[in-house]
Design a protein around this motif. Structure first.
Motif, PDB file in Angstrom:
ATOM      1  N   PRO A 107       0.811  -1.225   0.000  1.00  0.00           N
ATOM      2  CA  PRO A 107       0.000   0.000   0.000  1.00  0.00           C
ATOM      3  C   PRO A 107       0.843   1.274   0.000  1.00  0.00           C
ATOM      4  O   PRO A 107       0.376   2.313  -0.467  1.00  0.00           O
ATOM      5  N   ARG A 148      -1.362  -1.130  -9.876  1.00  0.00           N
ATOM      6  CA  ARG A 148      -0.730   0.114  -9.434  1.00  0.00           C
ATOM      7  C   ARG A 148      -0.941   1.168 -10.513  1.00  0.00           C
ATOM      8  O   ARG A 148      -0.743   0.899 -11.689  1.00  0.00           O
ATOM      9  N   GLY A 160       1.079   2.395  -3.363  1.00  0.00           N
ATOM     10  CA  GLY A 160      -0.196   2.594  -4.029  1.00  0.00           C
ATOM     11  C   GLY A 160      -0.746   1.334  -4.667  1.00  0.00           C
ATOM     12  O   GLY A 160      -1.608   1.405  -5.535  1.00  0.00           O
ATOM     13  N   ALA A 206      -1.165   5.792   3.847  1.00  0.00           N
ATOM     14  CA  ALA A 206      -1.861   4.626   3.255  1.00  0.00           C
ATOM     15  C   ALA A 206      -2.389   3.706   4.330  1.00  0.00           C
ATOM     16  O   ALA A 206      -1.929   3.628   5.407  1.00  0.00           O
ATOM     17  N   GLU A 227     -10.310   1.665  -4.445  1.00  0.00           N
ATOM     18  CA  GLU A 227      -9.149   1.653  -3.553  1.00  0.00           C
ATOM     19  C   GLU A 227      -7.877   2.024  -4.314  1.00  0.00           C
ATOM     20  O   GLU A 227      -7.029   2.762  -3.823  1.00  0.00           O
ATOM     21  N   ARG A 239      -5.543   5.171  -3.407  1.00  0.00           N
ATOM     22  CA  ARG A 239      -4.125   4.981  -3.044  1.00  0.00           C
ATOM     23  C   ARG A 239      -3.191   5.752  -3.966  1.00  0.00           C
ATOM     24  O   ARG A 239      -2.130   6.199  -3.534  1.00  0.00           O
ATOM     25  N   THR A 285      -3.007   9.225  -2.443  1.00  0.00           N
ATOM     26  CA  THR A 285      -2.779   9.361  -1.007  1.00  0.00           C
ATOM     27  C   THR A 285      -1.307   9.635  -0.763  1.00  0.00           C
ATOM     28  O   THR A 285      -0.452   8.879  -1.233  1.00  0.00           O
TER      29      THR A 285
END
Length: 106
Positions: free
Chosen positions: A4, A21, A7, A106, A94, A98, A101
């Motif tokens: 995470p 990703r 990402g 994360a 999600e 991510r 973020t």
């Protein structure tokens, strides 16, 4: 296994875990494929209630390609995606979250 902090998100396709990703290249490919002019427009499209199954598929394909997969959307048409359409939509959401973020959150 997905990281995470980078990402990454995992989606099981035909019984095989795949790492998704959104790299910059994958995002650029997604913008072009969906006809969006900017990242802001792209994110707004997915935040709206008008998001389609085509949009989810495009996001999943972009994430898979960003994770190193060499396939196309056509390769996924008959694939068994764990969780079905709802599972794919959750992973897509999600993945997008991510991608935007900041590291450490994360």
């Amino acid at each position: 296994m997905a990281n995470p902090w980078r990402g990454e998100v995992t989606l099981v396709i035909d019984g095989e875990p795949r790492v998704l990703r959104l790299t910059l290249g994958a995002l650029a490919e997604l913008e072009v494929g969906l006809g969006e002019a900017s990242l802001v427009d792209l994110v707004a499209r997915f935040e709206s209630a008008a998001c389609s199954s085509r949009d989810v598929m495009a996001l999943v394909v972009a994430g898979l390609r960003g994770g190193g997969w060499q396939g196309t959307a056509r390769d996924l048409l008959a694939a068994e995606i764990e969780g079905g359409p709802l599972g794919a939509a959750k992973v897509a959401a999600e993945l997008l979250a991510r991608a935007f973020t900041p590291v450490g959150e994360a």
